[in-house]
Design a protein around this motif. Structure first.
Motif, short mmCIF file in Angstrom:
data_model
loop_
_atom_site.label_atom_id
_atom_site.label_comp_id
_atom_site.label_asym_id
_atom_site.label_seq_id
_atom_site.Cartn_x
_atom_site.Cartn_y
_atom_site.Cartn_z
N GLY A 101 2.44 -26.67 -18.69
CA GLY A 101 1.07 -26.26 -18.44
C GLY A 101 0.43 -25.54 -19.61
O GLY A 101 -0.79 -25.58 -19.79
N LEU A 106 -5.06 -29.02 -19.08
CA LEU A 106 -4.93 -28.75 -17.65
C LEU A 106 -5.60 -29.81 -16.79
O LEU A 106 -5.14 -30.12 -15.69
N TYR A 109 -3.23 -32.70 -16.59
CA TYR A 109 -2.00 -32.26 -15.92
C TYR A 109 -2.21 -32.14 -14.41
O TYR A 109 -1.42 -32.64 -13.60
N THR A 151 3.00 -28.92 -10.43
CA THR A 151 1.89 -28.97 -11.40
C THR A 151 0.72 -28.11 -10.96
O THR A 151 -0.12 -27.74 -11.77
N SER A 155 -1.21 -24.14 -13.05
CA SER A 155 -2.44 -24.67 -13.65
C SER A 155 -3.68 -24.01 -13.08
O SER A 155 -4.58 -23.60 -13.82
N SER A 417 0.34 -19.37 -17.90
CA SER A 417 0.95 -20.42 -17.10
C SER A 417 2.46 -20.23 -16.99
O SER A 417 3.04 -20.42 -15.92
#
Length: 440
Positions: A101, A106, A109, A151, A155, A417
């Motif tokens: 991250g 972002l 991701y 994820t 984030s 992150s």
């Protein structure tokens, strides 16, 4: 070449990011919840049901309504294995996710994570329509889903942490973190619509919504990367002071970009922090261990509360799922209350400590009197939800953001992150511990 943002437009951007990330993580949690509602459908008391006319099972078959392989006497262990697959993958993946991250855009991701999460959630439900009865299929899907779900949290916290300063962080993030409970509530209600009939839709519907939200994220998420104070000119004291975020109201102040263009001096951006470097930040280890126990309790309720109500209070699967949402209603209240108190007292640790101490006797009380009438159950679920999820929300949001921008970093803002992932990853180890209880 674009004109600088005005204070009003920058406020609108912050509001938009707050709302968008709220919906993003609502979808993540919404896609996790159906399994807890559907458990009571995968294995139930078939003697209370009327067997269909065209059913091919024998008259003496007492498991005709169950879904193989969960029709065995060891169904609790098998359901625990399905949970275990998700939670272990989630705990391991979380420690890695924060590192990625910090180094990947972002927007890409998060979008990829949501699309894959929607896919694997839907695949679990499609097992119903494809008539799949192999345990390994459901375990494999849960492992994949657990990995891609990591994820989300580092984030969204990084997005919000970079857009909002410390001044009102506890209150803002306390309100914002209600997405966890809202997602659980929506997941329970959506799953409850189909749980007694085509339970596969209880997964497919949330999965489709999550994937659609991934597309929206790709199209509209705006990232904000602020430059550390050590790389700024002398005119600015902090990256958030131009918004009025560090001092006073977060809605005041001159626009960040218009001032930063005048005051920032060319310099090399700091490198992303290492895993061990993040562990050395004061407070990271302590709050990580605290979250371990808070998350253990919270996810025990998340995964097993509907089944507990179904078996103890003898409600239907849909009614048990609906009643379990009251725990999350209390969680919304507790998260906002914890954020407000910690902002007012400037004591994040003290707030968490007091609420967790009060939570212990309340859970014992719920076990003894919680099922003695619907009123007792409602009141106790809301109180327990507030006291358990309040500290959980505070640690995973405001505390993580505070530590990720700690003064010991000397201006390196690229730790947010990673710190968030370490704290939440350690908390996720508690998820494995809770499986030794109900699921064993």
């Amino acid at each position: 070449g674009s004109p600088p943002l005005t204070p009003a437009s920058s406020c609108r951007f912050r509001g938009f990011i707050l709302l968008l990330t709220f919906f993003i993580y609502t979808c993540y949690h919404m896609s996790r919840k159906p399994i807890s509602v559907v458990k009571s459908r995968l294995h139930q008391n078939c003697s209370e049901l009327v067997k269909p006319v065209n059913d091919s099972h024998s008259l003496n078959d007492t498991t005709w309504c169950d879904w193989a392989p969960f029709d065995k006497n060891n169904y609790k262990e098998l359901l625990g294995a399905v949970d275990n697959a998700f939670l272990v993958a989630y705990a391991i993946g979380m420690f890695i996710s924060g590192i990625f991250g910090e180094r990947l855009p972002l927007r890409y991701y998060l979008s990829a994570g949501m699309l894959l999460s929607g896919l694997f959630t839907s695949l679990f439900g499609l097992g119903y329509f494809w008539n799949i009865h192999m345990l390994w299929y459901f375990v494999l899907i849960q492992i994949c889903n657990g990995l891609v779900q990591t994820t989300g949290w580092p984030s969204v916290v990084t997005c919000v942490g970079n857009w909002f300063g410390k001044g009102k962080r506890g209150l803002i993030m306390g309100i914002w973190n209600s997405h966890t409970s809202v997602g659980n509530i929506l997941g329970s209600l959506i799953a409850g619509v189909w749980v007694n009939e085509q339970w596969g839709l209880s997964f497919v519907a949330p999965g489709a919504v999550t994937a659609a939200m991934g597309v929206i994220t790709f199209l509209f998420l705006i990232e904000c990367e602020w430059t550390p104070p050590s790389l700024w000119g002398s005119e600015l004291s902090s990256p958030f002071s131009s918004w009025g975020l560090g001092e006073g109201s977060w809605l005041e102040g001159e626009d960040y970009w218009s001032r930063s263009q005048r005051t920032r001096e060319p310099s090399v951006q700091p490198a992303a922090i290492s895993f061990l470097g993040a562990l050395r930040i004061p407070g990271v280890v302590e709050f990580s261990l605290c979250l371990l126990f808070a998350k253990l309790v919270s996810y025990t309720f998340l995964y097993w509360l509907p089944l507990y109500i179904f078996n103890v209070a003898h409600f239907s699967a849909k009614q048990a799922g609906d009643l379990s949402t009251l725990f999350d209603v209390g969680g919304i209240m507790g998260g906002i209350m914890a954020g407000l108190i910690s902002d007012y007292t400037n004591g994040r640790a003290t707030t968490c400590c007091i609420m967790l101490i009060l939570a212990a006797p309340m859970m014992f009380l719920y076990n003894y009197i919680g099922q003695n009438g619907i009123t007792n159950s409602i009141v106790m679920l809301i109180i327990c939800g507030a006291l358990v999820n309040g500290p959980y929300a505070l640690i995973t949001t405001a505390v993580s953001a505070d530590l990720g921008t700690h003064q010991s970093l000397k201006g390196n803002a690229k730790a947010l992150s990673t710190v968030t992932a370490i704290i939440d990853g350690t908390g996720s180890i508690g998820l494995r511990l809770q499986l030794w209880g109900p699921g064993s």
